[in-house]
Structure formats: structure tokens, C-alpha cells
Design a protein around this motif. Structure first.
Motif, mmCIF file in Angstrom:
data_model
loop_
_atom_site.group_PDB
_atom_site.id
_atom_site.type_symbol
_atom_site.label_atom_id
_atom_site.label_comp_id
_atom_site.label_asym_id
_atom_site.label_seq_id
_atom_site.Cartn_x
_atom_site.Cartn_y
_atom_site.Cartn_z
ATOM 1 N N LYS A 71 -12.828 -8.047 6.942
ATOM 2 C CA LYS A 71 -12.911 -7.247 5.781
ATOM 3 C C LYS A 71 -12.492 -7.056 4.215
ATOM 4 C CE LYS A 71 -16.175 -4.219 9.184
ATOM 5 N NZ LYS A 71 -16.630 -3.774 8.221
ATOM 6 N N ASN A 83 -3.482 3.148 1.071
ATOM 7 C CA ASN A 83 -4.675 2.814 -0.457
ATOM 8 C C ASN A 83 -3.314 2.497 -1.694
ATOM 9 O OD1 ASN A 83 -6.393 3.241 -2.973
ATOM 10 N ND2 ASN A 83 -6.834 5.703 -2.377
ATOM 11 N N TYR A 112 1.038 -1.083 -0.141
ATOM 12 C CA TYR A 112 0.036 -0.392 0.158
ATOM 13 C C TYR A 112 0.678 1.091 0.306
ATOM 14 C CZ TYR A 112 -3.899 -2.707 1.603
ATOM 15 O OH TYR A 112 -5.231 -3.757 1.453
ATOM 16 N N ILE A 169 -9.204 -5.991 4.171
ATOM 17 C CA ILE A 169 -7.919 -5.690 4.063
ATOM 18 C C ILE A 169 -7.144 -6.250 4.026
ATOM 19 C CG2 ILE A 169 -6.993 -3.440 4.647
ATOM 20 C CD1 ILE A 169 -9.745 -2.635 4.437
ATOM 21 N N SER A 170 -5.844 -6.415 4.036
ATOM 22 C CA SER A 170 -5.117 -7.327 3.256
ATOM 23 C C SER A 170 -3.943 -6.543 3.566
ATOM 24 C CB SER A 170 -4.385 -8.276 2.159
ATOM 25 O OG SER A 170 -4.300 -7.182 1.386
ATOM 26 N N MET A 189 -9.797 -6.617 9.881
ATOM 27 C CA MET A 189 -8.451 -5.479 8.303
ATOM 28 C C MET A 189 -9.193 -7.577 7.823
ATOM 29 S SD MET A 189 -6.473 -2.072 9.115
ATOM 30 C CE MET A 189 -5.154 -3.601 8.450
#
Length: 185
Positions: A145, A53, A27, A147-148, A142
Motif C-alpha cells: 500500500k 501519521n 511517524y 506505507i513504510s 503495508m
């Protein structure tokens, strides 16, 4: 993401560790600290934030509308609007031994998770400082959800930030909090 705590609890340290773990996952990241009222003193309400992001991050302002909020000290609800700007369908992780259904936060369409991070930190590290411990629980959330940011990279970032025994025991506390949360989601 916004991390609320009090001066001395390591909110910015948690943000830095989360950002380092995010970098390890590929990210683009940004972490910063906001001190309420300009005073930097132990016990004063503070918050840190993290942007993460897959695209370059151009915005440099404070995170006003987070997807996630981490609260290291439940007493902050008495004096600070820690939930201000939380996006609909957002998630709040609170350091408390109480269950989410026992809390009356007056919010809807928000996922509330709790973890006894102070208790876990005290048991594992000998200190009630939760900045690293709570990140283990956050890694489990996470993952849920999609998200890694893995607990493995959280632990690696902790050990990089705190070399030696201090890093190892804080990584152990994060792992224990991860397992606690993973068993509850």
C-alpha cells in the motif's frame, strides 16, 4: 488501524509493537486498548488501535473508521461487528488458513487478505499466540500500500518488547508471515 482479538491474544501488545515500529520509521504514533463491556478476562473480545501519521496526532478517541483491520481470531465475526466503520477501499487481514475468496464477509471495495498466523506461530514459537506473527504479514501488506513500516523495524520492535530468545523466535515468526504474505500479493 484496529486490531481485534480476544483477551490473552496480545492485541494491545501487537498495537504497541506496531507503534514502536512506526516511531522507527519517523511517524507520530498512538496505541491504545479497548475492552468491550469493561471486563478484562481471557477470551473476551477486545480491540486495540494504532494511529500513525507524519503529522502530530491530536485526536485521542477510539478509532471508529479504520483504514486497516487486523483480526486475530476469525470466530469474532460470529459475535462482534469487527468490520464496523471500515473505510471504503479499506483492508482486512484475517488470521485463518482459508483463502480470502472462501470467506463471505458481505463487504465490497475492500481488500481481504488471510494468513495462517496461528499455524506459523505454532511452528516457529511453539505457541499459537499470533500478536507478533500477524504483524509480519501486515508489514508486507503495508509495503504493497506504499506505507513504510518495514518488517525489519517490526522485528526490532518485537525484540525490544521481548528481549532474549522469546523476542528472537517471535521476530522469526513475523519474518515467516511476511514472506508468506509477500508471496501472495
Amino acid at each position: 488501524m484496529r486490531i481485534h482479538g480476544r483477551g490473552g491474544q496480545g492485541s494491545f501488545v501487537a498495537a504497541q509493537i506496531l507503534a514502536i515500529a512506526g516511531l522507527k520509521e519517523g511517524y507520530y504514533v498512538q496505541a491504545s486498548l479497548h475492552i468491550r463491556g469493561g471486563g478484562d478476562r481471557r477470551g473476551a473480545p477486545v480491540f486495540a488501535y494504532v494511529r500513525m501519521n507524519k503529522k502530530k496526532i491530536r485526536e485521542k478517541t477510539t478509532v471508529l473508521n479504520p483504514d486497516y483491520i487486523i483480526v486475530q481470531d476469525i470466530t469474532l465475526f460470529e459475535t462482534v461487528d469487527v468490520l464496523a466503520g471500515l473505510k471504503p477501499n479499506g483492508m482486512v487481514l484475517i488470521n485463518t488458513e482459508r483463502k480470502p475468496e472462501e470467506l463471505e464477509l458481505g463487504i465490497k471495495k475492500t481488500s481481504i487478505k488471510t494468513v495462517p498466523a496461528s499455524k506459523i506461530a505454532l511452528e516457529v514459537t511453539g505457541s499459537p499466540i499470533t500478536s507478533t506473527t500477524i504483524l509480519g504479514a501486515f508489514a508486507a501488506i503495508m509495503k504493497e500500500k506504499g506505507i513504510s513500516v518495514s518488517v525489519e523495524n517490526i522485528k526490532k520492535a518485537i525484540i525490544e518488547r521481548f528481549p532474549g530468545k522469546l523476542g528472537v523466535i517471535n521476530a522469526e515468526a513475523a519474518q515467516k508471515a511476511y514472506e508468506y504474505m509477500e508471496a501472495r500479493i
